[in-house]
Motif scaffolding. Structure first.
Motif, short mmCIF file in Angstrom:
data_model
loop_
_atom_site.label_atom_id
_atom_site.label_comp_id
_atom_site.label_asym_id
_atom_site.label_seq_id
_atom_site.Cartn_x
_atom_site.Cartn_y
_atom_site.Cartn_z
N VAL A 104 -17.28 17.52 18.20
CA VAL A 104 -18.09 18.11 16.94
C VAL A 104 -17.01 18.38 15.95
O VAL A 104 -16.14 19.13 16.29
CB VAL A 104 -18.87 19.33 17.27
N HIS A 105 -17.25 17.56 14.93
CA HIS A 105 -16.03 18.03 13.72
C HIS A 105 -16.66 19.12 12.77
O HIS A 105 -17.93 19.16 12.40
CB HIS A 105 -16.03 16.71 12.89
N VAL A 106 -15.65 20.14 12.68
CA VAL A 106 -15.99 21.25 12.00
C VAL A 106 -14.70 21.55 11.02
O VAL A 106 -13.51 21.10 11.33
CB VAL A 106 -16.18 22.67 12.54
N THR A 107 -14.92 22.24 9.84
CA THR A 107 -13.88 22.12 8.80
C THR A 107 -13.86 23.88 8.80
O THR A 107 -15.07 24.29 8.41
CB THR A 107 -14.22 21.59 7.55
N ARG A 108 -12.79 24.42 8.83
CA ARG A 108 -12.66 25.90 8.65
C ARG A 108 -11.65 26.33 7.24
O ARG A 108 -10.79 25.51 7.10
CB ARG A 108 -11.86 26.27 9.88
N HIS A 109 -12.14 27.08 6.68
CA HIS A 109 -11.58 27.35 5.30
C HIS A 109 -10.09 27.79 5.84
O HIS A 109 -10.12 28.77 6.42
CB HIS A 109 -12.22 28.15 4.40
N GLY A 110 -8.91 27.46 5.26
CA GLY A 110 -7.62 27.79 5.60
C GLY A 110 -6.76 26.57 5.82
O GLY A 110 -7.36 25.30 5.74
N THR A 111 -5.59 27.03 5.98
CA THR A 111 -4.63 25.89 6.04
C THR A 111 -3.91 25.96 7.66
O THR A 111 -3.35 25.23 8.07
CB THR A 111 -3.39 26.10 5.20
N ASN A 112 -4.36 26.71 8.53
CA ASN A 112 -4.05 27.11 9.79
C ASN A 112 -5.22 26.98 10.81
O ASN A 112 -6.32 27.12 10.40
CB ASN A 112 -3.21 28.37 10.06
N GLY A 113 -4.79 26.48 12.02
CA GLY A 113 -5.80 26.76 13.01
C GLY A 113 -6.57 25.49 13.38
O GLY A 113 -7.67 25.28 13.90
N GLY A 114 -6.00 24.05 12.77
CA GLY A 114 -6.61 22.99 13.04
C GLY A 114 -6.42 22.46 14.42
O GLY A 114 -5.48 22.94 15.24
N GLY A 115 -6.95 21.43 14.96
CA GLY A 115 -6.77 20.85 16.11
C GLY A 115 -8.07 20.76 16.95
O GLY A 115 -9.28 21.00 16.58
N GLU A 116 -7.94 20.41 18.27
CA GLU A 116 -9.05 19.96 18.97
C GLU A 116 -9.18 21.46 19.96
O GLU A 116 -8.04 21.98 20.40
CB GLU A 116 -8.95 18.83 20.09
N ARG A 117 -10.29 21.80 19.97
CA ARG A 117 -10.79 23.18 20.80
C ARG A 117 -11.88 22.84 21.86
O ARG A 117 -13.00 23.04 20.91
CB ARG A 117 -10.92 24.34 19.68
N GLY A 118 -11.75 22.60 22.90
CA GLY A 118 -12.74 22.13 23.68
C GLY A 118 -13.64 21.30 23.21
O GLY A 118 -13.19 19.94 23.28
N TYR A 119 -14.75 21.57 22.85
CA TYR A 119 -15.66 20.39 22.39
C TYR A 119 -15.91 20.40 20.86
O TYR A 119 -16.52 19.50 20.29
CB TYR A 119 -17.30 20.97 22.72
#
Length: 318
Positions: A104-119
Motif C-alpha cells: 500500500v503506497h502512502v505519502t507522509r509529509h516530511g523529508t525523512n522516514g520513507g521506505g518499505e514498512r511491512g505492508y
C-alpha cells in the motif's frame, strides 16, 4: 463454525477486530476463518468476506482499494498518512497498466522516514495541501498528483495509461503539468512525454497501451473514437487512419461493457459483427487485436503492414 456473514462491517465493508471481538468472536475463530478462506485479512486487525468481484478482471484493483483503506484507516495510521501512487489510483477508480499492488503506497509529509514498512511503501516528501483530497473520509492524493506520481515511476506505457485515465476522469492537463514541474526523478522525461501525448478519448487501459506502442514505434498516429456514417448509421471506432483503416482493441469484457439495456453479450457480439461488415462494405479495413497481441509485441508489426498497404485500400464511399 459461526457464519462470517453475521460479523459487523463498517461503511467500507471491512470487519474490524475490535468489532468482531465485541460480537463474541475470538482471535482463534478469526484466524480459523482466514485459514479456511471464509475471511480475507487485507491488513493486520482488519478482515473482509470474499466476494465474486475479486475474480473479475478488475478484482485486483477492488481488493487493493479495500486493503489501502484498511491500512490508512487503522488506529495506528489514522491521520498520519495519505494514500498515493497506485493505492490512490485504486480509490479514485483510475485504471492502470500492470500496477504494482504488493504494498500500500502512502505519502507522509516530511523529508525523512520513507521506505518499505511491512505492508506499506512510505514516500516521505513535502505534500502541498492542494494535492490532498478526501474520498469517503480517506485522505488520498488528487487525481492530478496521483497521475503525475505514477507517470514518474513507470514505463512510458504505464505513464500514458495513468494520464489518459486521469484526463478522462476530469483531471486538469495543466494541473498534471504543474505537478511534474521541477521534479527531477529519472522518470521525468518519460512522464512529460506521456503528458504531451495523453488523450482523454482513450477509453481503456488496452487502448492507451496500444497507442503507447504506436508512439514509441513512430507510426502514423490515428484519430481516436472517429465516427463513420454509413447507410444512415453511425459507427464509432477506437483508432482511425484516414477513414480507410480502423483499429479495434478487444478487451476481455469489451462487449459486456458496451452492452445496451436488455442486451446479452451474444447480442452485443452480433451487433459488433454487423458493424464490422458495414465498415468493410464501405471500403474501411478493420483490424483487431487483444491483450495477448500487446503482450507479445504483435500489434505494431500488424498496423505497420496495413499502413504500408493503406493506399491499396479502396476509398470510403458512403
Amino acid at each position: 463454525m459461526a457464519d462470517v456473514r453475521l460479523l459487523p462491517v463498517d461503511r467500507f465493508g471491512l470487519i474490524r477486530r475490535a468489532d468482531a471481538l465485541a460480537a463474541d468472536w475470538s482471535d482463534t475463530m478469526l484466524a480459523a476463518a482466514v485459514r479456511s478462506g471464509d475471511l480475507l485479512r487485507p491488513a493486520p486487525g482488519v478482515f473482509l468476506v470474499p466476494d465474486d468481484v475479486f475474480a473479475t478482471p478488475h478484482g485486483g484493483d477492488e481488493l487493493h482499494r479495500l486493503r489501502a483503506i484498511a491500512v490508512v484507516s487503522s488506529v495506528r495510521d489514522q491521520g498520519a498518512t495519505t494514500l498515493s501512487h497506485q493505492s490512490a489510483a485504486a480509490v479514485h477508480g483510475l485504471p492502470l497498466l500492470k500496477p504494482d499492488q504488493r504494498l500500500v503506497h502512502v505519502t507522509r509529509h516530511g523529508t525523512n522516514g520513507g521506505g518499505e514498512r511491512g505492508y506499506r511503501k512510505v514516500h516521505a516528501l513535502a505534500l502541498p495541501a492542494s494535492d490532498v483530497v478526501v474520498r469517503d473520509g480517506i485522505m488520498v492524493t488528487s487525481l492530478e498528483r496521483t497521475a503525475a506520481d505514477i507517470a514518474l515511476t513507470g514505463t512510458f506505457a504505464q505513464a500514458l495509461t495513468a494520464i489518459d485515465g486521469a484526463l478522462r476522469a476530469g483531471a486538469s492537463r495543466d494541473g498534471i503539468a504543474a505537478r511534474l514541474q521541477g521534479r527531477r526523478s529519472p522518470g521525468s522525461r518519460i512522464a512529460r512525454a506521456a503528458l504531451a501525448h495523453a488523450d482523454p478519448l482513450a477509453e481503456s487501459v488496452g487502448e492507451s497501451w496500444s497507442r503507447a506502442e504506436m508512439i514509441q514505434a513512430r507510426l502514423a498516429l490515428p484519430v481516436l473514437q472517429c465516427e463513420h456514417r454509413i447507410d444512415g448509421s453511425t459507427y464509432r471506432c477506437d483508432f482511425d487512419w484516414r477513414c480507410r483503416l480502423v483499429g479495434e482493441f478487444d478487451g476481455l469484457h469489451k462487449y459486456g461493457r458496451f452492452r445496451r439495456p436488455g442486451e446479452s453479450v451474444a447480442d452485443a457480439v452480433l451487433r459488433e459483427k454487423k458493424r464490422e461488415d458495414a465498415l468493410t462494405r464501405a471500403g474501411v479495413k478493420v483490424v483487431r487485436w487483444v491483450w495477448a497481441d500487446l503482450e507479445q509485441g504483435r500489434v505494431v508489426p500488424m498496423i505497420r503492414a496495413w499502413l504500408d498497404a493503406l493506399d491499396t485500400i479502396p476509398a470510403l464511399s458512403n
